[in-house]
Scaffold this motif. Sequence first.
Motif, mmCIF file in Angstrom:
data_model
loop_
_atom_site.group_PDB
_atom_site.id
_atom_site.type_symbol
_atom_site.label_atom_id
_atom_site.label_comp_id
_atom_site.label_asym_id
_atom_site.label_seq_id
_atom_site.Cartn_x
_atom_site.Cartn_y
_atom_site.Cartn_z
ATOM 1 N N UNK A 1 -8.325 14.694 4.726
ATOM 2 C CA UNK A 1 -7.632 15.222 3.547
ATOM 3 C C UNK A 1 -7.973 14.354 2.337
ATOM 4 N N UNK A 2 -7.492 14.753 1.182
ATOM 5 C CA UNK A 2 -7.610 13.960 -0.051
ATOM 6 C C UNK A 2 -6.246 13.334 -0.330
ATOM 7 N N UNK A 3 -6.241 12.009 -0.589
ATOM 8 C CA UNK A 3 -4.994 11.271 -0.795
ATOM 9 C C UNK A 3 -5.035 10.510 -2.114
ATOM 10 N N UNK A 4 -3.851 10.230 -2.648
ATOM 11 C CA UNK A 4 -3.722 9.333 -3.787
ATOM 12 C C UNK A 4 -3.251 7.986 -3.255
ATOM 13 N N UNK A 5 -4.103 6.975 -3.380
ATOM 14 C CA UNK A 5 -3.762 5.647 -2.912
ATOM 15 C C UNK A 5 -3.384 4.738 -4.061
ATOM 16 N N UNK B 1 3.060 -9.427 -15.012
ATOM 17 C CA UNK B 1 3.021 -8.094 -14.410
ATOM 18 C C UNK B 1 2.105 -8.104 -13.192
ATOM 19 N N UNK B 2 2.459 -7.331 -12.170
ATOM 20 C CA UNK B 2 1.590 -7.249 -10.989
ATOM 21 C C UNK B 2 0.343 -6.421 -11.295
ATOM 22 N N UNK B 3 -0.719 -6.690 -10.563
ATOM 23 C CA UNK B 3 -1.908 -5.842 -10.631
ATOM 24 C C UNK B 3 -1.616 -4.580 -9.829
ATOM 25 N N UNK B 4 -1.890 -3.430 -10.435
ATOM 26 C CA UNK B 4 -1.712 -2.135 -9.778
ATOM 27 C C UNK B 4 -3.052 -1.416 -9.835
ATOM 28 N N UNK B 5 -3.528 -0.979 -8.681
ATOM 29 C CA UNK B 5 -4.796 -0.259 -8.616
ATOM 30 C C UNK B 5 -4.543 1.075 -7.927
ATOM 31 N N UNK B 6 -5.070 2.155 -8.539
ATOM 32 C CA UNK B 6 -4.924 3.482 -7.955
ATOM 33 C C UNK B 6 -6.299 4.068 -7.689
ATOM 34 N N UNK B 7 -6.389 4.872 -6.639
ATOM 35 C CA UNK B 7 -7.672 5.455 -6.258
ATOM 36 C C UNK B 7 -7.439 6.736 -5.474
ATOM 37 N N UNK C 1 0.839 -1.196 0.000
ATOM 38 C CA UNK C 1 0.000 0.000 0.000
ATOM 39 C C UNK C 1 0.872 1.243 0.000
ATOM 40 N N UNK C 2 0.577 2.151 -0.914
ATOM 41 C CA UNK C 2 1.251 3.448 -0.996
ATOM 42 C C UNK C 2 0.202 4.552 -0.855
ATOM 43 N N UNK C 3 0.513 5.574 -0.095
ATOM 44 C CA UNK C 3 -0.350 6.739 0.016
ATOM 45 C C UNK C 3 0.477 7.962 -0.330
ATOM 46 N N UNK C 4 0.001 8.701 -1.320
ATOM 47 C CA UNK C 4 0.727 9.861 -1.852
ATOM 48 C C UNK C 4 2.163 9.498 -2.213
ATOM 49 N N UNK C 5 2.342 8.316 -2.798
ATOM 50 C CA UNK C 5 3.648 7.878 -3.288
ATOM 51 C C UNK C 5 4.563 7.273 -2.239
ATOM 52 N N UNK C 6 4.164 7.268 -0.987
ATOM 53 C CA UNK C 6 5.005 6.735 0.082
ATOM 54 C C UNK C 6 4.498 5.373 0.531
ATOM 55 N N UNK C 7 5.434 4.413 0.641
ATOM 56 C CA UNK C 7 5.083 3.078 1.102
ATOM 57 C C UNK C 7 4.553 3.145 2.525
#
Length: 79
Positions: A43-47, A58-64, A20-26
Amino acid sequence: DECLTRTVRFTSTSNNPYDLFIDGEYQLKIDGNSFLELDLPEEKYNGKVVQQSGFLLFPIIVEKTLNVFGCEESQWIFP
């Protein structure tokens, strides 16, 4: 104010672990078919979750986009 942070539940419905990464940080590893909770400030985050194992090429990558509002329950179910 007690509602400035909120617990967000991250739920994996996959048999495989995800990072899990939030705002680009592991943040942490979420095991397959499990959930973890994090307390996040309002706040609003990029997950982003990235599959660690169990893939062929390839791994599955999901962004939200995660909108965390005080005093509201939040959950992200993936993949």
